[in-house]
Structure formats: C-alpha cells, structure tokens
Design a protein around this motif. Structure first.
Motif, PDB file in Angstrom:
ATOM      1  N   ASP A  15       0.871  -1.178   0.000  1.00  0.00           N
ATOM      2  CA  ASP A  15       0.000   0.000   0.000  1.00  0.00           C
ATOM      3  C   ASP A  15       0.905   1.224   0.000  1.00  0.00           C
ATOM      4  N   ASN A  17       0.257   4.212  -0.021  1.00  0.00           N
ATOM      5  CA  ASN A  17      -0.265   5.325   0.780  1.00  0.00           C
ATOM      6  C   ASN A  17      -0.305   5.013   2.271  1.00  0.00           C
ATOM      7  N   ALA A  18       0.239   3.875   2.666  1.00  0.00           N
ATOM      8  CA  ALA A  18       0.216   3.464   4.079  1.00  0.00           C
ATOM      9  C   ALA A  18       1.064   4.418   4.923  1.00  0.00           C
ATOM     10  N   SER A  92      -0.299 -10.814   2.440  1.00  0.00           N
ATOM     11  CA  SER A  92      -0.914  -9.785   3.277  1.00  0.00           C
ATOM     12  C   SER A  92      -1.523 -10.469   4.486  1.00  0.00           C
ATOM     13  N   SER A 123       4.358  -2.666   3.983  1.00  0.00           N
ATOM     14  CA  SER A 123       3.533  -1.520   4.382  1.00  0.00           C
ATOM     15  C   SER A 123       2.607  -1.947   5.510  1.00  0.00           C
ATOM     16  N   SER A 125      -0.857  -0.429   7.540  1.00  0.00           N
ATOM     17  CA  SER A 125      -1.921   0.566   7.593  1.00  0.00           C
ATOM     18  C   SER A 125      -2.934   0.140   8.648  1.00  0.00           C
TER      19      SER A 125
END
Length: 165
Positions: A15, A17-18, A92, A123, A125
């Motif tokens: 991710d 944008n994490a 994940s 990542s 989040s």
C-alpha cells in the motif's frame, strides 16, 4: 516446498499510501534457489528465525493459500497474493488493527549466480498505525533488519549437501 503452477500471479504491491512503509535489501552469499527455498518453506521459518515462534502453511505456496504464524507474540493469518517462482513472493495479513503487505524480491547478486540480492518492502496501515506511525515504523524496521540477518545467516550456512571438499 510445493508450488501450484496454475496459482502464480505477478501483481501484488504494498500500500503505497500506508502510514508506515519500510524497504530494506541485503546481499547474501548463496544462490537465489537456496534463498527462495528458505522463504517458501514457511513451516520451517521457526527453525532459523528465532523471532518467529510458529509458522504453518495451509497447502501449497500458491496465490490464495494461507499461513498462520506467530512473531513478537502476535498471531497472524496471512494470505499469499503473489508467487513468481525463484523471484517474488508476497502476502498480506492483519493483526491487532495492523494490516500489512509484505513483498520479497530475489535477484542474482552477480553474474556467477552464487549470490542473491534480496529486497523486501512492507507496508502497515490501519487505525492503530495512524495513531503512532513513528513508533511502529521503528518496530517494523527492527523486525525486517533482524529477519534479513537471520535469512542471510541460514542461507550462508554450509550444509552437507552444499559442502565440497
């Protein structure tokens, strides 16, 4: 290590944008096949990585397969999302409000094929991560650095099958 040829995929990424992203790399004095075997023999992770207390793969190393593992006292269920044999492995999983995506990439480290450049990026989040990203980034950096060190140590250890007198 069992691979299901019809279950390969090449599209998983972290991710971007994490709040927490950690990337590391290491050169290992062992061929990529040896490093790949260590990464994909998930059930054996606790044998060489003291930070992982349990690891159990439910099936083949294939997209969609899950594995249950415990690290740093956290029980995690991860799902494999990409397998490019000998090159890339990604999964994940989530635990305690942290959603992680972990991608491993292996490349020959030299023209002889006797070394491997291992790149890994992960990542994190989730709400827990957004509350204290700096502290969690430090924890993830330490964990990845340690994992790479254990991987290097195990891969570079000569076994009877690789010892030539």
């Amino acid at each position: 290590m069992a691979l299901a040829p019809s279950s390969f995929e090449t599209s998983m990424d972290i991710d971007r944008n994490a709040p927490v992203i950690v990337a590391e790399e290491i050169r290992i004095l062992a061929p990529p096949a040896r490093v790949w075997d260590l990464l994909t023999e998930i059930d054996r992770w606790p044998d060489w990585n003291p930070d992982i207390s349990t690891a159990v793969l439910g099936g083949a190393v294939a997209v969609g397969s899950t594995f249950r593992w415990t690290t740093a006292g956290l029980a995690i269920v991860s799902t494999i999302g990409e397998v490019v044999p000998g090159k890339r492995l990604a999964w994940s999983g989530d635990t305690h409000g942290i959603f992680g995506i972990h991608v491993w990439t292996l490349d020959p480290g030299d023209s002889t094929g006797r070394t491997t450049l291992v790149r890994t990026v992960e990542s994190w989040s989730g709400e827990v991560v957004r509350q204290d990203p700096e502290a969690l980034r430090g924890q993830l950096e330490a964990a990845i650095t340690a994992w790479l060190g254990h991987l290097r140590s195990e891969a570079e250890t000569l076994t009877p099958s690789t010892t030539h007198l």
